[in-house]
Scaffold this active site. Structure first.
Site, short mmCIF file in Angstrom:
data_model
loop_
_atom_site.label_atom_id
_atom_site.label_comp_id
_atom_site.label_asym_id
_atom_site.label_seq_id
_atom_site.Cartn_x
_atom_site.Cartn_y
_atom_site.Cartn_z
N ARG A 8 21.32 -4.92 52.27
CA ARG A 8 20.13 -4.51 53.03
C ARG A 8 18.85 -5.15 52.50
NH1 ARG A 8 20.20 0.39 56.15
NH2 ARG A 8 22.23 0.48 57.11
N ARG B 213 13.00 -2.33 55.21
CA ARG B 213 11.71 -1.64 55.21
C ARG B 213 10.96 -1.61 53.88
NH1 ARG B 213 14.67 3.21 58.10
NH2 ARG B 213 16.22 2.22 56.75
N ARG C 228 8.79 -5.89 62.19
CA ARG C 228 9.41 -4.73 62.85
C ARG C 228 8.39 -4.04 63.76
NH1 ARG C 228 11.25 -1.67 65.37
NH2 ARG C 228 12.67 0.07 65.09
N ASP D 238 23.39 -5.65 62.71
CA ASP D 238 23.91 -4.33 62.35
C ASP D 238 25.38 -4.27 62.72
OD1 ASP D 238 22.73 -1.61 61.36
OD2 ASP D 238 24.30 -1.15 62.79
N TYR E 207 31.31 6.11 63.74
CA TYR E 207 30.05 6.24 64.49
C TYR E 207 30.32 6.30 65.99
CZ TYR E 207 27.41 5.26 60.24
OH TYR E 207 26.87 5.34 58.98
O1 CP3 Z 1 21.91 -6.23 54.49
C1 CP3 Z 1 21.06 -6.73 55.27
O2 CP3 Z 1 19.89 -6.97 54.95
C2 CP3 Z 1 21.53 -7.16 56.65
C3 CP3 Z 1 21.32 -6.23 57.71
C4 CP3 Z 1 22.15 -4.95 57.84
C5 CP3 Z 1 21.62 -3.83 58.51
N1 CP3 Z 1 22.62 -2.91 58.63
C6 CP3 Z 1 20.25 -3.70 59.02
C7 CP3 Z 1 19.69 -2.37 59.32
C8 CP3 Z 1 23.47 -4.66 57.49
C9 CP3 Z 1 24.49 -5.48 56.70
C10 CP3 Z 1 23.77 -3.35 58.01
C11 CP3 Z 1 25.09 -2.71 57.88
C12 CP3 Z 1 25.25 -1.32 58.32
N2 CP3 Z 1 24.67 -0.69 59.38
C13 CP3 Z 1 26.18 -0.41 57.73
C14 CP3 Z 1 27.11 -0.72 56.58
C15 CP3 Z 1 26.42 -0.77 55.27
C16 CP3 Z 1 25.77 0.52 54.84
O3 CP3 Z 1 24.55 0.47 54.62
O4 CP3 Z 1 26.45 1.51 54.69
C17 CP3 Z 1 26.07 0.81 58.44
C18 CP3 Z 1 26.85 2.09 58.17
C19 CP3 Z 1 25.14 0.61 59.49
C20 CP3 Z 1 24.72 1.57 60.57
C21 CP3 Z 1 23.28 1.88 60.49
N3 CP3 Z 1 22.26 1.01 60.83
C22 CP3 Z 1 22.69 3.10 60.07
C23 CP3 Z 1 23.46 4.32 59.59
C24 CP3 Z 1 21.30 2.93 60.18
C25 CP3 Z 1 20.25 3.98 59.96
C26 CP3 Z 1 20.00 4.24 58.52
C27 CP3 Z 1 18.81 3.47 58.05
O5 CP3 Z 1 18.88 2.85 56.99
O6 CP3 Z 1 17.77 3.54 58.78
C28 CP3 Z 1 21.05 1.60 60.61
C29 CP3 Z 1 19.72 0.98 60.87
C30 CP3 Z 1 19.43 -0.30 60.14
N4 CP3 Z 1 20.30 -1.34 59.98
C31 CP3 Z 1 18.17 -0.66 59.57
C32 CP3 Z 1 18.34 -1.95 59.05
C33 CP3 Z 1 17.29 -2.80 58.38
C34 CP3 Z 1 16.92 0.19 59.59
C35 CP3 Z 1 16.30 0.26 60.96
C36 CP3 Z 1 14.89 -0.28 61.07
O7 CP3 Z 1 14.44 -1.12 60.27
O8 CP3 Z 1 14.23 0.13 62.03
#
Ligand code: CP3
Length: 351
Positions: free
Chosen positions: A28, A32, A41, A78, A154
């Site tokens: 990640r 943010r 964003r 994502d 999910y």
């Molecule tokens: O690693 C990176 O920088 C690449 C981008 C990436 C994102 N999500 C961006 C993201 C990767 C590799 C993921 C994987 C992901 N997404 C997983 C597996 C890894 C983990 O963290 O467990 C899962 C379970 C998800 C599903 C998901 N996406 C959730 C549960 C959420 C909400 C939780 C949160 O952190 O807000 C997201 C949103 C998300 N995915 C954000 C980002 C940068 C935040 C949203 C935003 O910036 O508005």
């Protein structure tokens, strides 16, 4: 087309060759905690719009590499774009995680396509090409997907839950239907990863965030077997594909995972026992991890000690420095800089 892998420290490690100074990136890493990410964003309406706009997805992918000089860029996207491309509506409520049109009961599976709509994923492949053009040659580009179990959890619940109860219940009650969903996800994910390789990624990571919540038999059936199927299919089409598995929370079951899933590396979560991981896992494949994301928030002497403990445990073998899960939005940028200073002085003039 693949690019000079020999020059990329991360690819060296995935080939089993230890680097004196371990390569480093953070799960990640685009997100943010970075002001430049928040600025972009703020310009787009929704998170998915950011994922599906190639110029912007490429830009946020590159931001952390420019700022910190990480050894890998991970494609900004994502894991839930795959359900979206299977026909399930997905949205992200800010601060409240993902929302999907929950499958709920077996009838809900009827609303899904059998395979992904590749036109929906085309912007992802375009973003990969754009990153590739701008990335320094020594930096590896990572693609990724979610593992079928985690993505299914999910899809069934329609949101994140603490214990994936809806998906676990569904799998016990309707094993045949659940098995069918896992097959669709494994096939779609393999195809998605193959296309990412074609677009220019050097390696991929398969995120199984919820692997650790499964009992042993279910871990075998819903984590090991579908992920093995994905890796086998990807290698059938891309024979030299490098793959990192991340079955978060797998604990002692990691031995079975590396026995049966032909990965080149394994991501270790922060609760992994380091002695166990070094002797039983790193002896077989490269390892990546496993700093607690919260110690990176805390900083100070706790951070220094924790970074050194990770290096002491793993830096003598094939190792990629990383966190044990994604970086938290409240992480101070200076703590990332401090962490990097310690990692980068390892193998050279160590403090
Ligand atoms: O690693 C990176 O920088 C690449 C981008 C990436 C994102 N999500 C961006 C993201 C990767 C590799 C993921 C994987 C992901 N997404 C997983 C597996 C890894 C983990 O963290 O467990 C899962 C379970 C998800 C599903 C998901 N996406 C959730 C549960 C959420 C909400 C939780 C949160 O952190 O807000 C997201 C949103 C998300 N995915 C954000 C980002 C940068 C935040 C949203 C935003 O910036 O508005």
């Amino acid at each position: 087309m693949r690019h000079d892998r020999a020059l990329k420290p991360l690819m060296e490690v995935l080939a089993g060759r230890r680097q004196r100074t371990p390569p480093v990136w953070l799960m990640r890493q685009a997100g943010r905690y970075l002001p430049e990410y928040r600025a972009i964003r703020g310009r787009v309406g929704t998170f998915l719009e950011l994922c599906f706009t190639p110029e912007l997805a490429a830009e946020v992918t590159l931001q952390p590499v420019r700022r910190f000089g990480f050894d890998a860029a991970i494609l900004f996207s994502d894991i839930l774009v795959v359900p979206q491309a299977l026909g399930q509506a997905v949205s992200f409520e800010s601060g409240d995680g993902p929302r999907l049109d929950a499958i709920g009961e077996p009838e809900g599976l009827g609303r899904l396509r059998e395979s992904v709509d590749q036109t929906m994923l085309a912007p992802v492949y375009e973003a990969i090409g754009r990153v590739r053009e701008q990335l320094p040659h020594e930096v590896a580009l990572l693609g990724f997907c979610g593992a079928p179990w985690t993505v299914a959890s999910y899809m069934i619940a329609g949101r994140g839950t603490d214990d994936q109860r809806p998906a676990r219940l569904f799998a016990y009650r309707y094993p045949a239907e659940f098995g069918r969903l896992m097959e669709i996800l494994a096939g779609s994910s393999a195809e998605y990863l193959v296309r990412q390789f074609a677009a220019g990624v050097d390696a991929v990571q398969i995120f199984d965030t919820w692997a650790g919540i499964l009992p042993p038999e279910e871990f075998q059936r819903w984590c090991v077997e579908p992920v093995r199927d994905i890796v086998v299919e990807v290698r059938r089409q891309v024979p030299d594909a490098k793959v990192i598995g991340f079955p978060r929370g797998a604990g002692a079951s990691l031995v079975r995972y590396v026995d049966e899933v032909p990965v080149d590396g394994v991501g270790l979560d922060w609760s992994s026992d380091r002695e166990f991981a070094r002797t039983r896992i790193q002896s077989r494949v490269a390892v990546q991890g496993n700093l607690d994301p919260l110690v990176l928030v805390a900083g100070g002497s706790a951070l220094d000690r924790a970074v050194r403990a990770v290096l002491d445990a793993f830096a003598q073998g094939p190792f990629v420095f990383n966190l044990g899960h994604g970086i938290l939005p409240e992480t101070p940028v200076e703590h990332v800089e401090r962490m990097l200073a310690i990692v980068r002085s390892h193998g050279g003039s160590r403090p």
